[in-house]
Design an enzyme around this catalytic site. Structure first.
Site, PDB file in Angstrom:
ATOM      1  N   GLU A   1     -16.157  28.452  26.517  1.00  0.00           N
ATOM      2  CA  GLU A   1     -14.757  28.026  26.416  1.00  0.00           C
ATOM      3  C   GLU A   1     -14.316  27.303  27.681  1.00  0.00           C
ATOM      4  O   GLU A   1     -13.682  26.244  27.623  1.00  0.00           O
ATOM      5  CB  GLU A   1     -13.866  29.244  26.172  1.00  0.00           C
ATOM      6  CG  GLU A   1     -12.380  28.936  26.140  1.00  0.00           C
ATOM      7  CD  GLU A   1     -11.518  30.186  26.046  1.00  0.00           C
ATOM      8  OE1 GLU A   1     -10.390  30.164  26.558  1.00  0.00           O
ATOM      9  OE2 GLU A   1     -11.984  31.183  25.453  1.00  0.00           O
TER      10      GLU A   1
ATOM     11  N   HIS B   1      -9.855  37.003  32.431  1.00  0.00           N
ATOM     12  CA  HIS B   1     -10.010  36.355  31.128  1.00  0.00           C
ATOM     13  C   HIS B   1     -11.088  37.047  30.299  1.00  0.00           C
ATOM     14  O   HIS B   1     -10.895  37.328  29.106  1.00  0.00           O
ATOM     15  CB  HIS B   1     -10.365  34.881  31.374  1.00  0.00           C
ATOM     16  CG  HIS B   1     -10.396  34.035  30.143  1.00  0.00           C
ATOM     17  ND1 HIS B   1     -10.887  32.751  30.143  1.00  0.00           N
ATOM     18  CD2 HIS B   1     -10.011  34.272  28.858  1.00  0.00           C
ATOM     19  CE1 HIS B   1     -10.790  32.238  28.937  1.00  0.00           C
ATOM     20  NE2 HIS B   1     -10.260  33.140  28.131  1.00  0.00           N
TER      21      HIS B   1
ATOM     22  N   GLU C   1      -9.822  40.338  29.109  1.00  0.00           N
ATOM     23  CA  GLU C   1      -8.907  40.178  27.973  1.00  0.00           C
ATOM     24  C   GLU C   1      -9.686  40.090  26.665  1.00  0.00           C
ATOM     25  O   GLU C   1      -9.310  40.691  25.655  1.00  0.00           O
ATOM     26  CB  GLU C   1      -8.063  38.921  28.173  1.00  0.00           C
ATOM     27  CG  GLU C   1      -7.160  38.582  26.996  1.00  0.00           C
ATOM     28  CD  GLU C   1      -7.093  37.102  26.723  1.00  0.00           C
ATOM     29  OE1 GLU C   1      -7.252  36.719  25.547  1.00  0.00           O
ATOM     30  OE2 GLU C   1      -6.899  36.319  27.671  1.00  0.00           O
ATOM     31  N   HIS C   2     -10.785  39.353  26.677  1.00  0.00           N
ATOM     32  CA  HIS C   2     -11.615  39.237  25.472  1.00  0.00           C
ATOM     33  C   HIS C   2     -12.316  40.554  25.143  1.00  0.00           C
ATOM     34  O   HIS C   2     -12.378  40.966  23.986  1.00  0.00           O
ATOM     35  CB  HIS C   2     -12.678  38.151  25.678  1.00  0.00           C
ATOM     36  CG  HIS C   2     -12.188  36.758  25.455  1.00  0.00           C
ATOM     37  ND1 HIS C   2     -12.692  35.939  24.487  1.00  0.00           N
ATOM     38  CD2 HIS C   2     -11.222  36.038  26.093  1.00  0.00           C
ATOM     39  CE1 HIS C   2     -12.075  34.772  24.530  1.00  0.00           C
ATOM     40  NE2 HIS C   2     -11.182  34.806  25.505  1.00  0.00           N
TER      41      HIS C   2
END
Length: 752
Positions: free
Chosen positions: A171, A70, A73-74
């Site tokens: 998040e 994750h 991905e950012h």
């Protein structure tokens, strides 16, 4: 369709065609290719759609719960070799005509898709995507911004408290306070304890700080290589141009290498397990009916397409509509208020899963929920399913496979989601799309007798790899977690040396300077005026009255599906009944009608349509600020031969709905309440915006009344909370009154 034919073995530059499959149900040709130098895989969906899509994905099983897939991905979206700007993707939103741009992390893959109807724009974006994924800068500052970092509450004041920040870190802290999200994570942990699915690919906040910048770089090197890449293109642009572009801008600089991203099989349980987990709620909030109980099984491998197809149909048979036996048994039991999130067949992982349970229950009802699920399955394994139920379940599967839709995403992306799982685990992606062959074999097995009964016994009743998870509210959990985090940060703060303290201040200053720095966005591709058509392509249609009604007709390539969409104007419904309109619409497709009970209506909807829905809407008057028209928006869809039954159902529901079954109405209200409460974490901004705007105009007040916090409060009251009024009986009377007035207002012209 493709501009020319292709055949297996054919070479297209550095690629070789491996298979060509005609997909007549989808009006497309699927071409599978391999990159000879690296082994990169490519699927091209050739058809006549001008909304072309590109996606590149990587198999990315998480090695732990630090959230490395994750965070990566950012971070790859924070600048690349050719486009060294801080946020090229955000910048491209203002320089593009894209119809979709995003990136997403699943449990075992990461995908970067976009779509555009403009050829120049398509290749502009393709260049940015290829450079971002294969040649990202992965700067330490970007990792600290997107992943996690320590800094002072006042970044420039080392005397202030130490805090932990980071986009993904924050998040996931929010994400895992949502019971729906937490349930999925905890079921995954319990059902897949020895494979990557037992780890949180998004990241557990308590583990995210264990990830280092060097670990992120190593993970990119291991996974983001063409030998581990899966490319997908869709639309009417020439395949040869896509391949040549990818070779020039990315693939030509790589050689093949071994990659170790395969996901193994789970170690099967010898006996079922029970797991209890907690989620935080505000202290003092009611705890009644806040528990979720989910019973989950490990099922077949994702590459067993025939078994997967059978389990998909079985899921529809058991849970596909309110009349389905397991659905009905769970809700009629009153052990809970709504099916648990994630109920049904999950066909995405290397080994798939099946789950059933209830939301809005109590901890001491967990045994009852588990027993009810198992006893209902045992009864169905003995007695089987009526042929008409089996036909309806197969119809639903065929319908949704045939339907060309994307909702808020391009249709090509929905096709990616169908094939990605089987494809990355070594299956044939074409088989996931050739539904006709699979259904022919399924029907043959059903005709032999006992097919679905055997699936129930094999995958559910006789399968010891079962977990019953109880997710209960804990009003003290949030405070405990906050205290533990504060204590850990205090220990870190006390151990900081003067040099480390100064370093944190320096890094915070550098990060802020990088975020605020002016950048040369001229390095990014853009569109010229000459690249943009002067006018939108018109959608051909005609207005032609039918049965005395004004009807607009639009002929589109819908794979044989017809859609009906009606705005029923509500001028004159009255202020006394207006607040009941959204509940009227929500309940309309879920109650009985024309003398038939809701179970019979639900079976008719499943057997002949792709669904019927209703909603109350606000149409703003363009000529006067705040003026609006209220409408009941009714929609339905069906295959061509079933249009007659679709309209018969719409007539029965609109003219003769039955709100008199108070037990059913109470169940519907409780389901609606659970759905609305589940939507708050993801749609909280929408609720806030509508509440804030409610005092500005009459139209805004109506939106708040019909779809905002006011509506949520009304539904909660109707769910019979202690002391709440009106009672379900009063609700039934109000809905019946609303129905009668609506029929008089808007249904006078409906054909008999």
């Amino acid at each position: 369709m493709p501009t020319r034919s292709f055949c297996p073995g054919q070479e297209l530059g550095p690629f070789s065609v491996q298979a060509v499959t005609e997909l007549p149900d989808l009006n497309a040709t699927l071409i599978a290719l391999g990159h000879r130098a690296t082994g990169a895989r490519w699927l091209h969906f050739a058809n006549g759609d001008d909304n072309n899509l590109f996606a590149v994905g990587f198999r990315t099983p998480p090695p732990d719960s630090t959230g490395v897939p994750h965070i990566l991905e950012h971070t790859v979206l924070c600048g690349s070799r050719r486009y060294p700007v801080h946020d090229p993707f955000f910048a491209m939103l203002r320089r593009s005509l894209s119809t979709f741009m995003n990136a997403m992390t699943a449990d075992d893959w990461t995908l970067y898709p976009f779509s555009s109807q403009n050829r120049v724009d398509f290749y502009n974006l393709m260049g940015v995507y290829l450079d971002a994924t294969f040649f990202p800068l992965l700067r330490e500052g970007d990792f600290r911004q997107e992943g996690h970092r320590l800094e002072f509450a006042d970044p420039a004041d080392p005397g202030s408290a130490l805090v932990r920040q980071g986009v993904v870190y924050n998040e996931m802290k929010g994400h895992l306070t949502d019971p729906h999200s937490l349930l999925a994570a905890r079921v995954g942990e319990a059902l897949y304890p020895t494979t990557p699915y037992g780890r949180n690919a998004g990241g557990e906040p308590r583990h995210i700080p264990d990830l280092t910048w060097e670990g992120l770089q190593a993970y990119h090197a291991a996974c983001y290589h063409p030998s581990n890449a899966y490319f997908f293109t869709y639309g009417d642009l020439p395949l040869e141009e896509h391949l040549a572009f990818a070779e020039t801008h990315a693939l030509g600089g790589f050689e093949a290498r071994a990659v170790d991203t395969a996901v193994g099989l789970e170690e099967r349980f010898a006996e079922p397990r029970r797991v209890t987990a907690a989620y935080p709620v505000d202290p003092g909030s009611p705890l009644a009916a806040k528990t979720t109980v989910q019973v989950a099984w490990l099922a077949c491998e994702i590459t067993d397409e025939q078994e997967r197809l059978g389990l998909e149909v079985l899921s529809a048979l058991l849970l596909g509509n309110p009349a389905a036996p397991l659905y009905k048994a769970l809700l009629d039991s009153k052990l809970g208020t709504q099916l648990a999130p994630g109920t049904g067949y999950g066909g995405e992982n290397r080994e798939t899963s099946f789950a059933a349970g209830l939301q809005g229950t109590e901890v001491d009802r967990a045994d009852g929920v588990e027993t009810l699920v198992l006893e209902t399955l045992a009864t169905l394994a003995r007695e089987g399913f009526a042929p008409e139920r089996v036909a309806a379940a197969i119809h639903q599967l065929e319908f949704h496979h045939r339907e060309v839709k994307g909702d808020h995403v391009p249709y090509g992306l929905s096709l990616v989601s169908r094939v990605m799982g089987p494809w990355i685990h070594g299956g044939d992606p074409a088989r996931a799309l050739l539904l006709g062959e699979g259904l022919a074999e399924l029907r043959r097995r059903v005709a032999e007798g006992g097919y679905f009964e055997g699936l129930i016994r094999r995958h559910l009743l006789d399968n010891p790899h079962r977990v019953t998870l109880v997710l209960a509210p804990d009003p003290e959990l949030g405070a405990r977690e906050t205290a533990e985090e504060a204590a850990a940060l205090a220990r870190l703060r006390a151990a900081l040396t003067p040099a480390e303290t100064a370093d944190l201040v320096r890094r915070a200053q550098e990060l802020r300077a990088a975020q605020e720095a002016d950048e040369d966005l001229g390095v990014l591709p853009t569109l010229e005026v000459a690249d943009i058509p002067r006018a939108e392509r018109p959608v051909a249609g005609r207005e032609e009255p039918a049965a005395g009604l004004d009807v607009a007709w639009f002929e589109q390539p819908t794979n044989g599906i017809s859609y009906v969409h009606a705005h029923l104007e509500l001028d004159g419904v009255g202020d006394d009944l207006a607040p009941w309109l959204p509940l009227y619409c929500a309940a309309l497709p879920m109650v009985g009608a024309a003398g038939q009970p809701y179970t019979a209506v639900a079976e008719r909807i499943a057997a002949a349509t792709g669904g019927i829905r209703a909603g109350v809407g606000v149409l703003d008057a363009p000529s006067r600020l705040g003026a609006y028209a209220a409408v009941v928006d009714v929609a339905g869809k069906a295959l061509g031969p079933n249009q007659g039954e679709l309209f018969a159902l719409l007539r029965d529901l609109l003219v003769a709905p039955d709100f008199g079954d108070l037990g059913r109405l109470h169940t519907v209200v409780n389901q609606l309440r659970a759905n609305l409460e589940n939507s708050i974490p993801s749609l909280g901004h929408r609720y806030a915006a509508r509440a804030a705007a409610a005092s500005l105009t009459a139209a805004a007040r109506a939106r708040e009344e019909w779809s905002g916090v006011a509506y949520l409060r009304r539904v909660r009251a109707l769910a019979d909370l202690p002391g709440a009024q009106p009672t379900p009986a009063a609700a039934g009377e109000q809905l019946t009154a609303a129905e009668q007035r609506i029929v008089r207002l808007v249904c006078r012209g409906l054909p008999n």
